[in-house]
Design a protein around this motif. Sequence first.
Motif, PDB file in Angstrom:
ATOM      1  N   MET A   1     -33.929   9.477 -15.002  1.00 24.41           N
ATOM      2  CA  MET A   1     -33.548   8.176 -14.465  1.00 24.41           C
ATOM      3  C   MET A   1     -34.742   7.234 -14.555  1.00 24.41           C
ATOM      4  O   MET A   1     -35.870   7.600 -14.228  1.00 24.41           O
ATOM      5  N   GLY A   2     -34.496   6.026 -15.006  1.00 21.35           N
ATOM      6  CA  GLY A   2     -35.587   5.091 -15.239  1.00 21.35           C
ATOM      7  C   GLY A   2     -35.651   3.975 -14.217  1.00 21.35           C
ATOM      8  O   GLY A   2     -35.115   4.079 -13.106  1.00 21.35           O
ATOM      9  N   TYR A   3     -36.282   2.875 -14.628  1.00 19.12           N
ATOM     10  CA  TYR A   3     -36.575   1.774 -13.717  1.00 19.12           C
ATOM     11  C   TYR A   3     -35.934   0.482 -14.192  1.00 19.12           C
ATOM     12  O   TYR A   3     -35.676   0.284 -15.380  1.00 19.12           O
ATOM     13  N   ARG A   4     -35.699  -0.390 -13.222  1.00 23.80           N
ATOM     14  CA  ARG A   4     -35.264  -1.752 -13.517  1.00 23.80           C
ATOM     15  C   ARG A   4     -36.541  -2.597 -13.605  1.00 23.80           C
ATOM     16  O   ARG A   4     -37.262  -2.765 -12.623  1.00 23.80           O
ATOM     17  N   VAL A   5     -36.830  -3.108 -14.791  1.00 21.85           N
ATOM     18  CA  VAL A   5     -38.126  -3.717 -15.096  1.00 21.85           C
ATOM     19  C   VAL A   5     -37.946  -5.195 -15.448  1.00 21.85           C
ATOM     20  O   VAL A   5     -37.035  -5.566 -16.188  1.00 21.85           O
ATOM     21  N   VAL A   6     -38.858  -6.004 -14.922  1.00 16.84           N
ATOM     22  CA  VAL A   6     -38.896  -7.431 -15.225  1.00 16.84           C
ATOM     23  C   VAL A   6     -40.187  -7.744 -15.978  1.00 16.84           C
ATOM     24  O   VAL A   6     -41.256  -7.252 -15.601  1.00 16.84           O
ATOM     25  N   ALA A  23     -41.768  -0.573 -25.206  1.00 14.31           N
ATOM     26  CA  ALA A  23     -40.938   0.128 -26.190  1.00 14.31           C
ATOM     27  C   ALA A  23     -41.727   1.215 -26.918  1.00 14.31           C
ATOM     28  O   ALA A  23     -41.247   2.346 -27.064  1.00 14.31           O
ATOM     29  N   GLU A  24     -42.936   0.891 -27.344  1.00 14.26           N
ATOM     30  CA  GLU A  24     -43.752   1.852 -28.088  1.00 14.26           C
ATOM     31  C   GLU A  24     -44.045   3.101 -27.275  1.00 14.26           C
ATOM     32  O   GLU A  24     -44.034   4.221 -27.795  1.00 14.26           O
ATOM     33  N   ARG A  25     -44.326   2.917 -25.999  1.00 12.14           N
ATOM     34  CA  ARG A  25     -44.684   4.053 -25.143  1.00 12.14           C
ATOM     35  C   ARG A  25     -43.458   4.686 -24.484  1.00 12.14           C
ATOM     36  O   ARG A  25     -43.590   5.602 -23.682  1.00 12.14           O
ATOM     37  N   GLU A  26     -42.290   4.183 -24.856  1.00 11.78           N
ATOM     38  CA  GLU A  26     -41.012   4.707 -24.350  1.00 11.78           C
ATOM     39  C   GLU A  26     -41.000   4.761 -22.828  1.00 11.78           C
ATOM     40  O   GLU A  26     -40.614   5.754 -22.219  1.00 11.78           O
ATOM     41  N   PHE A  27     -41.449   3.652 -22.223  1.00  9.27           N
ATOM     42  CA  PHE A  27     -41.397   3.562 -20.776  1.00  9.27           C
ATOM     43  C   PHE A  27     -39.927   3.630 -20.347  1.00  9.27           C
ATOM     44  O   PHE A  27     -39.070   2.995 -20.961  1.00  9.27           O
ATOM     45  N   PRO A  28     -39.624   4.399 -19.303  1.00 11.72           N
ATOM     46  CA  PRO A  28     -38.217   4.595 -18.915  1.00 11.72           C
ATOM     47  C   PRO A  28     -37.586   3.352 -18.289  1.00 11.72           C
ATOM     48  O   PRO A  28     -37.563   3.186 -17.074  1.00 11.72           O
ATOM     49  N   VAL A  29     -37.079   2.482 -19.142  1.00 13.07           N
ATOM     50  CA  VAL A  29     -36.444   1.237 -18.702  1.00 13.07           C
ATOM     51  C   VAL A  29     -34.932   1.429 -18.696  1.00 13.07           C
ATOM     52  O   VAL A  29     -34.314   1.592 -19.749  1.00 13.07           O
ATOM     53  N   ASP A  30     -34.346   1.410 -17.513  1.00 12.46           N
ATOM     54  CA  ASP A  30     -32.885   1.480 -17.418  1.00 12.46           C
ATOM     55  C   ASP A  30     -32.262   0.102 -17.611  1.00 12.46           C
ATOM     56  O   ASP A  30     -31.195  -0.036 -18.195  1.00 12.46           O
ATOM     57  N   GLU A  31     -32.922  -0.909 -17.082  1.00 12.93           N
ATOM     58  CA  GLU A  31     -32.446  -2.275 -17.210  1.00 12.93           C
ATOM     59  C   GLU A  31     -33.655  -3.191 -17.334  1.00 12.93           C
ATOM     60  O   GLU A  31     -34.656  -2.989 -16.656  1.00 12.93           O
ATOM     61  N   GLY A 321     -56.773  -5.215 -23.033  1.00  8.79           N
ATOM     62  CA  GLY A 321     -57.237  -6.288 -22.177  1.00  8.79           C
ATOM     63  C   GLY A 321     -56.158  -6.947 -21.348  1.00  8.79           C
ATOM     64  O   GLY A 321     -56.454  -7.753 -20.474  1.00  8.79           O
ATOM     65  N   ALA A 322     -54.886  -6.609 -21.610  1.00 11.16           N
ATOM     66  CA  ALA A 322     -53.806  -7.275 -20.877  1.00 11.16           C
ATOM     67  C   ALA A 322     -52.562  -6.394 -20.807  1.00 11.16           C
ATOM     68  O   ALA A 322     -52.329  -5.686 -19.830  1.00 11.16           O
ATOM     69  N   ALA A 323     -51.749  -6.438 -21.864  1.00  7.91           N
ATOM     70  CA  ALA A 323     -50.420  -5.828 -21.810  1.00  7.91           C
ATOM     71  C   ALA A 323     -50.452  -4.309 -21.686  1.00  7.91           C
ATOM     72  O   ALA A 323     -49.705  -3.723 -20.897  1.00  7.91           O
ATOM     73  N   LEU A 324     -51.285  -3.641 -22.465  1.00 10.98           N
ATOM     74  CA  LEU A 324     -51.343  -2.188 -22.398  1.00 10.98           C
ATOM     75  C   LEU A 324     -51.775  -1.721 -21.016  1.00 10.98           C
ATOM     76  O   LEU A 324     -51.175  -0.808 -20.433  1.00 10.98           O
ATOM     77  N   ASN A 325     -52.817  -2.343 -20.472  1.00  8.47           N
ATOM     78  CA  ASN A 325     -53.281  -1.920 -19.153  1.00  8.47           C
ATOM     79  C   ASN A 325     -52.194  -2.110 -18.101  1.00  8.47           C
ATOM     80  O   ASN A 325     -52.015  -1.279 -17.211  1.00  8.47           O
ATOM     81  N   ALA A 326     -51.430  -3.202 -18.218  1.00 12.82           N
ATOM     82  CA  ALA A 326     -50.341  -3.444 -17.275  1.00 12.82           C
ATOM     83  C   ALA A 326     -49.283  -2.350 -17.362  1.00 12.82           C
ATOM     84  O   ALA A 326     -48.794  -1.850 -16.339  1.00 12.82           O
ATOM     85  N   VAL A 327     -48.917  -1.952 -18.574  1.00  9.88           N
ATOM     86  CA  VAL A 327     -47.921  -0.894 -18.747  1.00  9.88           C
ATOM     87  C   VAL A 327     -48.484   0.445 -18.265  1.00  9.88           C
ATOM     88  O   VAL A 327     -47.770   1.240 -17.645  1.00  9.88           O
ATOM     89  N   ILE A 329     -50.579   0.809 -15.857  1.00 11.39           N
ATOM     90  CA  ILE A 329     -50.489   0.730 -14.398  1.00 11.39           C
ATOM     91  C   ILE A 329     -49.065   1.065 -13.958  1.00 11.39           C
ATOM     92  O   ILE A 329     -48.854   1.806 -12.987  1.00 11.39           O
ATOM     93  N   ALA A 330     -48.068   0.537 -14.673  1.00  6.39           N
ATOM     94  CA  ALA A 330     -46.666   0.837 -14.349  1.00  6.39           C
ATOM     95  C   ALA A 330     -46.387   2.332 -14.482  1.00  6.39           C
ATOM     96  O   ALA A 330     -45.677   2.919 -13.646  1.00  6.39           O
ATOM     97  N   GLU A 331     -46.930   2.946 -15.514  1.00  4.97           N
ATOM     98  CA  GLU A 331     -46.753   4.395 -15.696  1.00  4.97           C
ATOM     99  C   GLU A 331     -47.388   5.165 -14.540  1.00  4.97           C
ATOM    100  O   GLU A 331     -46.797   6.118 -14.007  1.00  4.97           O
ATOM    101  N   LEU A 332     -48.599   4.758 -14.163  1.00  8.71           N
ATOM    102  CA  LEU A 332     -49.297   5.404 -13.055  1.00  8.71           C
ATOM    103  C   LEU A 332     -48.535   5.210 -11.748  1.00  8.71           C
ATOM    104  O   LEU A 332     -48.384   6.148 -10.952  1.00  8.71           O
ATOM    105  N   LEU A 333     -48.046   4.010 -11.536  1.00 10.41           N
ATOM    106  CA  LEU A 333     -47.266   3.716 -10.335  1.00 10.41           C
ATOM    107  C   LEU A 333     -46.024   4.601 -10.276  1.00 10.41           C
ATOM    108  O   LEU A 333     -45.679   5.149  -9.220  1.00 10.41           O
ATOM    109  N   GLY A 334     -45.369   4.762 -11.400  1.00 17.37           N
ATOM    110  CA  GLY A 334     -44.185   5.604 -11.452  1.00 17.37           C
ATOM    111  C   GLY A 334     -44.492   7.054 -11.128  1.00 17.37           C
ATOM    112  O   GLY A 334     -43.764   7.702 -10.369  1.00 17.37           O
ATOM    113  N   ARG A 335     -45.581   7.563 -11.704  1.00 19.98           N
ATOM    114  CA  ARG A 335     -45.948   8.967 -11.470  1.00 19.98           C
ATOM    115  C   ARG A 335     -46.300   9.228 -10.014  1.00 19.98           C
ATOM    116  O   ARG A 335     -45.958  10.267  -9.451  1.00 19.98           O
ATOM    117  N   ARG A 336     -47.012   8.293  -9.400  1.00 22.28           N
ATOM    118  CA  ARG A 336     -47.564   8.542  -8.068  1.00 22.28           C
ATOM    119  C   ARG A 336     -46.686   8.075  -6.915  1.00 22.28           C
ATOM    120  O   ARG A 336     -46.744   8.646  -5.826  1.00 22.28           O
TER     121      ARG A 336
END
Length: 341
Positions: A1-6, A23-31, A321-327, A329-336
Amino acid sequence: MGYRVVVAGATGNVGREMLAILAEREFPVDELAVLASARSQGTPIEFGDSGKVVKVQNIENFDWKGWDIALFAVGSEATQKYAPIAAAAGCTVIDNSSLFRMDPDVPLVVPEVNPDAIDLYTKKNIIANPNCSTAQLVVALKPLHDAAKIKRVVVTTYQSVSGAGKAGMDELFEQSRAIFVGDPIEPKKFTKQIAFNIIPHIDVFLDDGFTKEEWKMVVETKKIVDPKIKLVATCARVPVFVSHAEAVSIEFENELSADQAREILREAPGVMVVDKHEDGGYITPVEAVGEFATYVSRIREDPTVDNGLVIWVVSDNLRKGAALNAVQIAELLGRRHLKKG
């Protein structure tokens, strides 16, 4: 089950890069919802290789309830208005602007460097992404600090025009073309001609003669790595479209040889060492474009100080420097904290 992401600011350079990396890192985006200002409402944006198209919504009247994570790339003014609204609605904000970075109740996170800091996000439901030049620097500094304790850092940055957004990239292109065809040049985004030039000035000047960009590197490095580190920076804009480079001199409390540093960095998360003592045995900005890694080259001992090293650090500023670090962080937030399923 994934996340609703904005993704807020989805039509800008960083926002589009955020979508690409999700998309590249296949972050679990449900919506997925993509937001921008009213003038971009309805603009179709592709997400991933599947051909999926999402239409831009107006951030002004977006309903944040029920969304899990929002990646913000809208600048400080819009962030100040909309991030607290999103956070209060239960959507965790990961912000790329400078607005919240030095807020003591907002963690400033680089996942390879200080992942535990993310646990403080519940105070405001907001997590800050560091400045682009800081992000790549601390990825290289942290493993060396752990090994020999850094006392002082002197850094000179060579920052690409994409750090100033699409207007900066357009200005470099237009001025380069104008020079070749003999047309007049009129600086608009930058204070002086950027094509075939270097401008030792990024952001506004402060009372002490340093610029705000240089101040950011100092205070953010202290917050992320260690408040005892002394750092001085000179930040320059160079005629490169994407990727920042940094020449970094480091003084340690304890002895650390170049060979030891090389081995430590080879094992460090997020770092790629390319350091051959020969022509071309190093990474330049064009080679870092589109890559996830922070590259370290030219690792050598500094003969002018006890326990000193000099290194060359390069990374794609739109990514690490921007987008990757943000994603990340989202991955880390999801795990923890936001585990689902």
